[in-house]
Design a protein around this motif. Structure first.
Motif, short mmCIF file in Angstrom:
data_model
loop_
_atom_site.label_atom_id
_atom_site.label_comp_id
_atom_site.label_asym_id
_atom_site.label_seq_id
_atom_site.Cartn_x
_atom_site.Cartn_y
_atom_site.Cartn_z
N LYS A 1 0.84 -1.21 0.00
CA LYS A 1 0.00 0.00 0.00
C LYS A 1 0.86 1.25 0.00
O LYS A 1 0.51 2.25 -0.62
N TYR B 1 -9.06 1.45 -1.32
CA TYR B 1 -9.62 2.62 -0.66
C TYR B 1 -9.93 3.73 -1.66
O TYR B 1 -9.23 3.89 -2.66
N GLY C 1 -10.70 -3.26 3.77
CA GLY C 1 -11.50 -2.11 3.34
C GLY C 1 -12.46 -1.72 4.44
O GLY C 1 -12.50 -2.31 5.51
N TYR C 2 -13.22 -0.70 4.16
CA TYR C 2 -14.25 -0.25 5.09
C TYR C 2 -15.40 -1.25 5.10
O TYR C 2 -15.54 -2.04 4.17
N PHE D 1 -6.07 7.57 -1.87
CA PHE D 1 -4.75 7.07 -1.51
C PHE D 1 -3.68 7.90 -2.18
O PHE D 1 -3.93 8.62 -3.14
N ASP E 1 -5.49 -0.30 -5.37
CA ASP E 1 -5.86 0.04 -3.99
C ASP E 1 -7.36 -0.12 -3.80
O ASP E 1 -8.13 0.15 -4.71
#
Length: 180
Positions: free
Chosen positions: A5, A120, A25-26, A123, A118
């Motif tokens: 990441k 998210y 992840g969320y 980022f 990614d």
């Protein structure tokens, strides 16, 4: 995962008999992260993979992870199999630290060509800042980033997932391009 990441911040990492995949992840966008498909994120990082031996519960899945690393051209990659179970021995732990210390004195330059995927919606990587409306499981990918340009895309999964419709991206590049 963290070295992939943040490859611009991490010089070296050791993956030791870990899980070959996990969800990250969320809560609203938990995405399956499979190491074997995401070695593209490790350009610019010295990477060592310590695997177990037959009888260790993840050895065959981690053999697939090892094959994924071998497919990624230009990766600074070291593979070390160990006899024994899934647990980490004192020797394996010591070997991992020796590898890290040795590589800290030999950092890799920023890659001339790199890729990053990614999960998210926002980022930063290698001086590029990405903001998006991603609000579901999937990946935002910067592909083939060079002085000459790059491709950005979304994928439901890696490596060749379907596109995610309706995701808007804003990419602020590193200061390496001429204005306009």
């Amino acid at each position: 995962y963290l070295a992939g990441k943040y490859p611009h911040l991490v010089s070296a990492t050791v993956y030791s008999k870990g899980s070959p995949e996990f969800f990250i992840g969320y809560p609203h966008n938990h995405t399956l992260y499979q190491h074997r498909h995401l070695f593209k994120n490790f350009q610019g990082v010295h990477l060592r993979f310590q695997n177990g031996s037959p009888g260790e519960e993840l050895v065959h899945l981690n053999a697939e992870v090892h094959q994924g690393a071998l497919r990624e051209a230009g990766l600074s990659y070291d593979y070390q199999p160990y006899k024994g179970p899934h647990s980490l021995t004192f020797q394996e732990f010591t070997d991992a630290f020796r590898f890290i210390v040795q590589q800290l004195g030999n950092p890799l330059p920023q890659p001339e060509r790199w890729h990053h995927a990614d999960v998210y919606p926002q980022f930063d990587v290698w001086g590029y800042s990405v903001k998006s409306s991603l609000n579901e499981p999937g990946f935002i990918e910067l592909h083939g980033v060079t002085q000459g340009g790059f491709t950005s895309l979304t994928r439901k999964w890696q490596p060749d997932g379907i596109a995610l419709p309706g995701v808007t991206l804003t990419v602020q590049t590193a200061p390496r391009y001429q204005p306009n």
